[in-house]
Scaffold this motif. Sequence first.
Motif, PDB file in Angstrom:
ATOM      1  N   PHE A  31       0.956  -1.022   0.055  1.00  0.00           N
ATOM      2  CA  PHE A  31      -0.057  -0.029   0.103  1.00  0.00           C
ATOM      3  C   PHE A  31       0.990   1.132   0.004  1.00  0.00           C
ATOM      4  O   PHE A  31       1.357   1.651   0.901  1.00  0.00           O
ATOM      5  CB  PHE A  31      -1.073   0.028   1.200  1.00  0.00           C
ATOM      6  CG  PHE A  31      -1.860   1.110   1.338  1.00  0.00           C
ATOM      7  CD1 PHE A  31      -2.106   1.785   0.223  1.00  0.00           C
ATOM      8  CD2 PHE A  31      -2.435   1.491   2.523  1.00  0.00           C
ATOM      9  CE1 PHE A  31      -3.008   2.969   0.280  1.00  0.00           C
ATOM     10  CE2 PHE A  31      -3.315   2.647   2.498  1.00  0.00           C
ATOM     11  CZ  PHE A  31      -3.624   3.220   1.487  1.00  0.00           C
ATOM     12  N   ASP A  33       0.385   4.083  -2.306  1.00  0.00           N
ATOM     13  CA  ASP A  33      -0.360   5.449  -2.585  1.00  0.00           C
ATOM     14  C   ASP A  33      -0.841   5.974  -1.144  1.00  0.00           C
ATOM     15  O   ASP A  33      -1.968   6.342  -1.274  1.00  0.00           O
ATOM     16  CB  ASP A  33      -1.229   5.050  -3.771  1.00  0.00           C
ATOM     17  CG  ASP A  33      -1.854   6.347  -4.404  1.00  0.00           C
ATOM     18  OD1 ASP A  33      -1.213   7.204  -4.152  1.00  0.00           O
ATOM     19  OD2 ASP A  33      -2.847   6.228  -5.250  1.00  0.00           O
ATOM     20  N   THR A  34      -0.155   6.395  -0.548  1.00  0.00           N
ATOM     21  CA  THR A  34      -0.515   7.019   1.011  1.00  0.00           C
ATOM     22  C   THR A  34       0.777   7.806   1.373  1.00  0.00           C
ATOM     23  O   THR A  34       1.871   7.300   1.400  1.00  0.00           O
ATOM     24  CB  THR A  34      -0.919   5.768   1.917  1.00  0.00           C
ATOM     25  OG1 THR A  34      -1.626   6.385   3.178  1.00  0.00           O
ATOM     26  CG2 THR A  34      -0.258   4.766   2.176  1.00  0.00           C
ATOM     27  N   ASN A 223      -7.034  -0.556 -11.079  1.00  0.00           N
ATOM     28  CA  ASN A 223      -7.318   0.483 -10.377  1.00  0.00           C
ATOM     29  C   ASN A 223      -8.585   1.417 -10.678  1.00  0.00           C
ATOM     30  O   ASN A 223      -9.032   2.293 -10.123  1.00  0.00           O
ATOM     31  CB  ASN A 223      -6.118   1.528 -10.769  1.00  0.00           C
ATOM     32  CG  ASN A 223      -4.766   0.764 -10.183  1.00  0.00           C
ATOM     33  OD1 ASN A 223      -4.931   0.031  -9.267  1.00  0.00           O
ATOM     34  ND2 ASN A 223      -3.846   1.267 -10.967  1.00  0.00           N
ATOM     35  N   LYS A 224      -9.429   1.071 -11.679  1.00  0.00           N
ATOM     36  CA  LYS A 224     -10.624   1.706 -11.876  1.00  0.00           C
ATOM     37  C   LYS A 224     -11.830   1.113 -11.331  1.00  0.00           C
ATOM     38  O   LYS A 224     -11.988  -0.019 -11.353  1.00  0.00           O
ATOM     39  CB  LYS A 224     -10.737   1.687 -13.580  1.00  0.00           C
ATOM     40  CG  LYS A 224     -10.356   2.980 -14.281  1.00  0.00           C
ATOM     41  CD  LYS A 224     -10.315   3.127 -15.870  1.00  0.00           C
ATOM     42  CE  LYS A 224     -11.457   2.785 -16.469  1.00  0.00           C
ATOM     43  NZ  LYS A 224     -11.561   2.439 -17.795  1.00  0.00           N
ATOM     44  N   GLU A 225     -12.666   1.906 -10.902  1.00  0.00           N
ATOM     45  CA  GLU A 225     -13.878   1.332 -10.234  1.00  0.00           C
ATOM     46  C   GLU A 225     -14.660   0.399 -11.194  1.00  0.00           C
ATOM     47  O   GLU A 225     -15.237  -0.813 -10.670  1.00  0.00           O
ATOM     48  CB  GLU A 225     -14.677   2.470  -9.537  1.00  0.00           C
ATOM     49  CG  GLU A 225     -15.625   2.263  -8.378  1.00  0.00           C
ATOM     50  CD  GLU A 225     -16.222   3.324  -7.792  1.00  0.00           C
ATOM     51  OE1 GLU A 225     -15.448   4.180  -7.387  1.00  0.00           O
ATOM     52  OE2 GLU A 225     -17.375   3.336  -7.394  1.00  0.00           O
ATOM     53  N   THR A 241      -4.328  -4.380  -6.776  1.00  0.00           N
ATOM     54  CA  THR A 241      -4.587  -3.036  -7.193  1.00  0.00           C
ATOM     55  C   THR A 241      -3.798  -2.000  -6.418  1.00  0.00           C
ATOM     56  O   THR A 241      -2.994  -2.355  -5.354  1.00  0.00           O
ATOM     57  CB  THR A 241      -6.089  -2.731  -6.658  1.00  0.00           C
ATOM     58  OG1 THR A 241      -6.316  -1.242  -6.904  1.00  0.00           O
ATOM     59  CG2 THR A 241      -6.321  -3.017  -5.157  1.00  0.00           C
ATOM     60  N   ASP A 242      -3.368  -0.861  -7.156  1.00  0.00           N
ATOM     61  CA  ASP A 242      -2.659   0.133  -6.499  1.00  0.00           C
ATOM     62  C   ASP A 242      -3.728   1.172  -5.533  1.00  0.00           C
ATOM     63  O   ASP A 242      -3.227   1.937  -4.851  1.00  0.00           O
ATOM     64  CB  ASP A 242      -2.275   1.195  -7.467  1.00  0.00           C
ATOM     65  CG  ASP A 242      -1.067   0.756  -8.315  1.00  0.00           C
ATOM     66  OD1 ASP A 242      -0.272  -0.137  -7.704  1.00  0.00           O
ATOM     67  OD2 ASP A 242      -1.175   0.735  -9.536  1.00  0.00           O
ATOM     68  N   LYS A 243      -4.985   0.716  -5.668  1.00  0.00           N
ATOM     69  CA  LYS A 243      -5.973   1.520  -5.046  1.00  0.00           C
ATOM     70  C   LYS A 243      -6.820   0.467  -3.825  1.00  0.00           C
ATOM     71  O   LYS A 243      -8.000   0.211  -4.214  1.00  0.00           O
ATOM     72  CB  LYS A 243      -7.147   2.055  -5.870  1.00  0.00           C
ATOM     73  CG  LYS A 243      -6.521   3.017  -6.929  1.00  0.00           C
ATOM     74  CD  LYS A 243      -6.196   4.526  -6.358  1.00  0.00           C
ATOM     75  CE  LYS A 243      -5.374   5.117  -7.400  1.00  0.00           C
ATOM     76  NZ  LYS A 243      -4.814   6.286  -6.905  1.00  0.00           N
ATOM     77  N   LEU A 246     -10.041   2.025  -2.032  1.00  0.00           N
ATOM     78  CA  LEU A 246     -11.191   2.271  -2.879  1.00  0.00           C
ATOM     79  C   LEU A 246     -11.849   0.890  -3.308  1.00  0.00           C
ATOM     80  O   LEU A 246     -13.003   0.762  -3.006  1.00  0.00           O
ATOM     81  CB  LEU A 246     -10.776   2.799  -4.530  1.00  0.00           C
ATOM     82  CG  LEU A 246     -11.645   2.856  -5.472  1.00  0.00           C
ATOM     83  CD1 LEU A 246     -12.706   3.803  -5.015  1.00  0.00           C
ATOM     84  CD2 LEU A 246     -11.091   3.362  -6.903  1.00  0.00           C
TER      85      LEU A 246
END
Length: 255
Positions: A31, A33-34, A223-225, A241-243, A246
């Motif tokens: 994780f 992207d934080t 990564n897209k919803e 995922t990178d997210k 989400l």
Amino acid sequence: MKTIFYYFSLIMFLFMQDAMAQTKIIAHRGFWDTSGSAQNSIAALLKADSIGCYGSEFDVWMAGDGELVVNHDASYKGVKMDKATVADINKLKLANGEPMPTLTQYFEAAKKTNIKLILELKKLSSVKLETEAVEKIVALAKSYGLDHRIEYISFSKHATEEFIRLAPKGTAIFYLNGNLNPQQLKEMGCAGPDYNLSVFKKHPNWIEECHQLGMKVNVWTVNKESDMEWCINHKIDFITTDKPVLLQHLIASQQ
Ligand code: MG
């Protein structure tokens, strides 16, 4: 005559089946992207664990002196992984200021977590080096008592076959390259495919075929919803995922 207990047990069983079938989240390169994190850092591993991801993915190279190193690309800030020594590696700083970890340092940190470790061995310059790397990785995981919660992935067919040959029986090993069908993966002894989303969009029937063959299905990097929803609706088992936050919200909103 069926008792209330029977019906209660049946409902609980169906509930458990449903819960067990839920899509699981793998944080791609941790994780990262934080705040305070970076790709393939120890911080990213700890943060993926702290938010309750199923797994944390990371990439491994073998350096010129045989040391195993956690990094994505073949070179970092001009230092070529396959020519470097452990001293060169430890001088490299990640985006969050952390030194680039060796696999030993990464495993040391992983002992304090409960998360599954999704180890990707990068394609090395020869099959001989890949075999050597697999032997070292499997031995190191065993020495740290992590072999029960590690899974292996690789784009290299040879490395994938070597993990299947050398890792303890029951270890989940997935192949990344997207060019083998479910039957071929089964015959190879894989736990299933870990393919780019485009492969499953092209062959959506492979998901069901894998399940019928008793395999699991992993997809990257979503990564897209709208893509996450597609994967959940198609009953993909693991989404890389990178997210991860989400995806957690999306899964929670569907319950
Ligand atoms: Mg990777």
